[in-house]
Motif scaffolding. Structure first.
Motif, PDB file in Angstrom:
ATOM      1  N   GLN A  79      15.558  23.156  86.778  1.00  0.00           N
ATOM      2  CA  GLN A  79      15.014  22.882  85.456  1.00  0.00           C
ATOM      3  C   GLN A  79      14.481  24.175  84.844  1.00  0.00           C
ATOM      4  O   GLN A  79      14.026  25.068  85.558  1.00  0.00           O
ATOM      5  CB  GLN A  79      13.871  21.854  85.535  1.00  0.00           C
ATOM      6  N   ASN A  80      14.563  24.250  83.549  1.00  0.00           N
ATOM      7  CA  ASN A  80      13.929  25.328  82.805  1.00  0.00           C
ATOM      8  C   ASN A  80      12.623  24.796  82.227  1.00  0.00           C
ATOM      9  O   ASN A  80      12.612  23.789  81.512  1.00  0.00           O
ATOM     10  CB  ASN A  80      14.840  25.814  81.672  1.00  0.00           C
ATOM     11  N   ILE A  81      11.533  25.469  82.568  1.00  0.00           N
ATOM     12  CA  ILE A  81      10.204  25.031  82.118  1.00  0.00           C
ATOM     13  C   ILE A  81       9.629  26.112  81.218  1.00  0.00           C
ATOM     14  O   ILE A  81       9.447  27.258  81.641  1.00  0.00           O
ATOM     15  CB  ILE A  81       9.269  24.767  83.309  1.00  0.00           C
ATOM     16  N   SER A 182       4.133  21.833  78.249  1.00  0.00           N
ATOM     17  CA  SER A 182       5.341  22.364  78.875  1.00  0.00           C
ATOM     18  C   SER A 182       6.545  21.619  78.314  1.00  0.00           C
ATOM     19  O   SER A 182       6.465  20.432  77.980  1.00  0.00           O
ATOM     20  CB  SER A 182       5.284  22.190  80.398  1.00  0.00           C
ATOM     21  N   ARG A 183       7.638  22.340  78.213  1.00  0.00           N
ATOM     22  CA  ARG A 183       8.900  21.770  77.732  1.00  0.00           C
ATOM     23  C   ARG A 183       9.932  21.953  78.844  1.00  0.00           C
ATOM     24  O   ARG A 183      10.334  23.073  79.145  1.00  0.00           O
ATOM     25  CB  ARG A 183       9.349  22.464  76.446  1.00  0.00           C
ATOM     26  N   THR A 184      10.345  20.845  79.451  1.00  0.00           N
ATOM     27  CA  THR A 184      11.235  20.892  80.607  1.00  0.00           C
ATOM     28  C   THR A 184      12.618  20.396  80.228  1.00  0.00           C
ATOM     29  O   THR A 184      12.765  19.299  79.679  1.00  0.00           O
ATOM     30  CB  THR A 184      10.683  20.030  81.757  1.00  0.00           C
ATOM     31  N   THR A 185      13.617  21.211  80.511  1.00  0.00           N
ATOM     32  CA  THR A 185      15.015  20.827  80.278  1.00  0.00           C
ATOM     33  C   THR A 185      15.803  21.055  81.562  1.00  0.00           C
ATOM     34  O   THR A 185      15.563  22.035  82.287  1.00  0.00           O
ATOM     35  CB  THR A 185      15.640  21.651  79.141  1.00  0.00           C
ATOM     36  N   ASN A 186      16.711  20.164  81.840  1.00  0.00           N
ATOM     37  CA  ASN A 186      17.542  20.298  83.038  1.00  0.00           C
ATOM     38  C   ASN A 186      18.560  21.417  82.873  1.00  0.00           C
ATOM     39  O   ASN A 186      19.127  21.601  81.786  1.00  0.00           O
ATOM     40  CB  ASN A 186      18.270  18.983  83.327  1.00  0.00           C
ATOM     41  N   VAL A 187      18.785  22.144  83.960  1.00  0.00           N
ATOM     42  CA  VAL A 187      19.845  23.150  83.958  1.00  0.00           C
ATOM     43  C   VAL A 187      21.185  22.415  84.001  1.00  0.00           C
ATOM     44  O   VAL A 187      21.410  21.582  84.886  1.00  0.00           O
ATOM     45  CB  VAL A 187      19.715  24.086  85.168  1.00  0.00           C
TER      46      VAL A 187
END
Length: 221
Positions: A79-81, A182-187
């Protein structure tokens, strides 16, 4: 008569000194074994020993020998945080204004990208501070353990420092409160993979934190 061979090393010492040297070597060996055992238990999966003696292990390891990897179970990030912050600013006229969101992680990424010698601060300060916060709080943002308040202060001070760098308060304004999220997006998976993951960002929004007087006066600039 053949010459008497001269002894070297510990054997050349007198008996009392030989005993002292043997005791010193034994103490060093015991200390090394204890240290290796403590490091092993600190990174090993939960077991009976760590449950019974967890406090003693933590007191030995932290903070000098802290590890940030897990034995037997490497877990690469999937994940990109991004850590973002906004502020409530008191203007020179006494009004309160709320700024937009500043993406602090993106600022660090821009500073690192293309740099041959990126600073340790740009690479790790914000990331480690957020990891510290998450590790010391539950899902409802309530502190768990004695280090929870310390992690909040650490994240808040970094946020205030970065906001002043961004001139978020202007020349005459003062940062009164900050809010971090925080903004979390899946790789995304590789092209050859059949795995499906959501590309919708997930936000974790923290409550507003009041900035202390010394911080508001620029004490962490």
């Amino acid at each position: 008569m053949p010459p008497v061979a001269r002894r070297a090393g510990v054997a050349a010492l007198s008996p009392p000194y030989q005993i002292g040297a043997a005791l010193a070597l034994a103490l060093v060996a015991v200390a090394a074994c204890v240290h290796l055992a403590m490091v092993f238990l600190s990174v090993a999966p939960a077991n009976t020993v760590t449950k019974q003696h967890g406090k003693a292990i933590e007191e030995w390891i932290y903070p000098e020998f802290e590890q940030n990897w897990k034995l037997f179970a490497p877990n690469p990030l999937q994940q990109n945080i991004a850590v973002q912050v906004r502020a409530q600013v008191r203007t020179a006229d006494g009004d309160i204004e709320t700024t937009g969101w500043y993406d602090l992680s993106a600022r660090d990424g821009e500073a690192i990208d293309g740099s041959l010698l990126p600073s340790h601060t740009e690479q790790n300060e914000l990331r480690r501070a957020w990891d510290f916060y998450v590790a010391t709080h539950d899902g409802d943002n309530r502190p768990v353990g004695l280090r929870g308040a310390l992690s909040e202060q650490y994240v808040r001070r970094i946020a205030v420092m970065r906001l002043y760098r961004e001139d978020a308060a202007g020349r005459t304004g003062t940062v009164q409160r900050v809010q971090v999220r925080s903004r979390t997006t899946n790789v995304p998976p590789p092209a050859w993979s059949d795995e499906k993951v959501s590309d919708t960002p997930v936000h974790q929004v923290l409550p507003w934190w009041t900035v202390t007087a010394d911080e508001a006066a620029g004490g962490v600039r």
